[in-house]
Design an enzyme around this catalytic site. Sequence first.
Site, short mmCIF file in Angstrom:
data_model
loop_
_atom_site.label_atom_id
_atom_site.label_comp_id
_atom_site.label_asym_id
_atom_site.label_seq_id
_atom_site.Cartn_x
_atom_site.Cartn_y
_atom_site.Cartn_z
CB CYS A 1 0.84 1.16 4.39
SG CYS A 1 -0.78 0.82 5.11
CB CYS B 1 -0.91 -0.01 1.23
SG CYS B 1 -1.79 1.56 1.46
CG HIS C 1 -7.90 15.00 -1.35
ND1 HIS C 1 -6.89 15.04 -2.29
CD2 HIS C 1 -8.43 13.75 -1.41
CE1 HIS C 1 -6.83 13.86 -2.90
NE2 HIS C 1 -7.75 13.06 -2.39
CG ASP D 1 -1.93 15.54 -3.68
OD1 ASP D 1 -2.89 14.84 -3.30
OD2 ASP D 1 -1.37 15.40 -4.80
N GLY E 1 -13.55 8.47 -7.96
CA GLY E 1 -12.18 8.58 -8.46
C GLY E 1 -11.12 8.31 -7.41
CG HIS F 1 -3.86 4.19 3.46
ND1 HIS F 1 -2.97 3.33 4.09
CD2 HIS F 1 -4.06 5.22 4.32
CE1 HIS F 1 -2.67 3.83 5.28
NE2 HIS F 1 -3.32 4.99 5.45
CG HIS G 1 -4.51 -0.37 5.04
ND1 HIS G 1 -4.04 0.25 3.90
CD2 HIS G 1 -5.54 -1.14 4.63
CE1 HIS G 1 -4.76 -0.13 2.87
NE2 HIS G 1 -5.68 -0.99 3.28
CG HIS H 1 -6.32 9.66 0.98
ND1 HIS H 1 -6.56 8.39 0.50
CD2 HIS H 1 -6.49 10.50 -0.07
CE1 HIS H 1 -6.85 8.47 -0.79
NE2 HIS H 1 -6.83 9.73 -1.17
CG ASN I 1 -11.91 11.75 -4.18
OD1 ASN I 1 -12.91 12.45 -4.31
ND2 ASN I 1 -10.69 12.19 -4.45
P1 AMP Z 1 -7.45 9.92 -4.36
O1 AMP Z 1 -7.74 10.03 -5.84
O2 AMP Z 1 -8.48 10.60 -3.51
O3 AMP Z 1 -7.17 8.50 -3.95
O4 AMP Z 1 -6.14 10.79 -4.14
C1 AMP Z 1 -4.85 10.30 -4.19
C2 AMP Z 1 -3.95 11.50 -4.07
O5 AMP Z 1 -2.66 11.06 -3.71
C3 AMP Z 1 -3.79 12.30 -5.38
O6 AMP Z 1 -4.16 13.65 -5.16
C4 AMP Z 1 -2.29 12.18 -5.69
O7 AMP Z 1 -1.75 13.36 -6.26
C5 AMP Z 1 -1.71 11.89 -4.32
N1 AMP Z 1 -0.45 11.17 -4.31
C6 AMP Z 1 -0.14 10.05 -4.99
N2 AMP Z 1 1.10 9.63 -4.69
C7 AMP Z 1 1.59 10.52 -3.77
C8 AMP Z 1 2.83 10.65 -3.07
N3 AMP Z 1 3.84 9.77 -3.24
N4 AMP Z 1 2.97 11.69 -2.21
C9 AMP Z 1 1.99 12.59 -2.04
N5 AMP Z 1 0.79 12.52 -2.67
C10 AMP Z 1 0.60 11.50 -3.52
ZN ZN Z 2 -2.43 1.45 3.60
#
Ligand code: AMP
Ligand code: ZN
Length: 114
Positions: free
Chosen positions: A7, A4, A102, A30, A93, A98, A46, A100, A87
Amino acid sequence: MEDCLFCRIVAGKIPSTKVFEDDAVLAIRDINPQAPVHVLLLSKRHHASVVDASRADPAVFGRIVAAAVKVATADGVAERGFRLLTNTGPDAGQAVPHLHFHLLGGREMGWPPW
Ligand code: AMP
Ligand code: ZN
């Protein structure tokens, strides 16, 4: 979970820009920001999404919101406002399975959000 992405970030195995951390939450910038302030609030435990977390660890939501307000205040967007969203699933989308949220701020945002 070994495979993950978030994670691995929580475990420090993948670098990130940390803005806040406590025992339940890690907040990072981000990698592809959609607003002047774009922070991800990761659950340290997780959970695939809010659906799983609501069953396994509902208290985490209060921790995430409290952390988000701290970050919004520190980043100077608490007064003018910000958006806090998660999301969930393919229609929304969700790219990383995991839990999170925004935190987006620093510019005006439209509504509805499509
Ligand atoms: P979601 O579409 O809600 O799952 O959002 C995933 C978010 O993770 C997106 O806004 C990506 O730009 C962000 N993301 C993906 N990889 C990384 C990373 N290594 N560090 C920081 N943000 C990331
Ligand atoms: Zn995870």
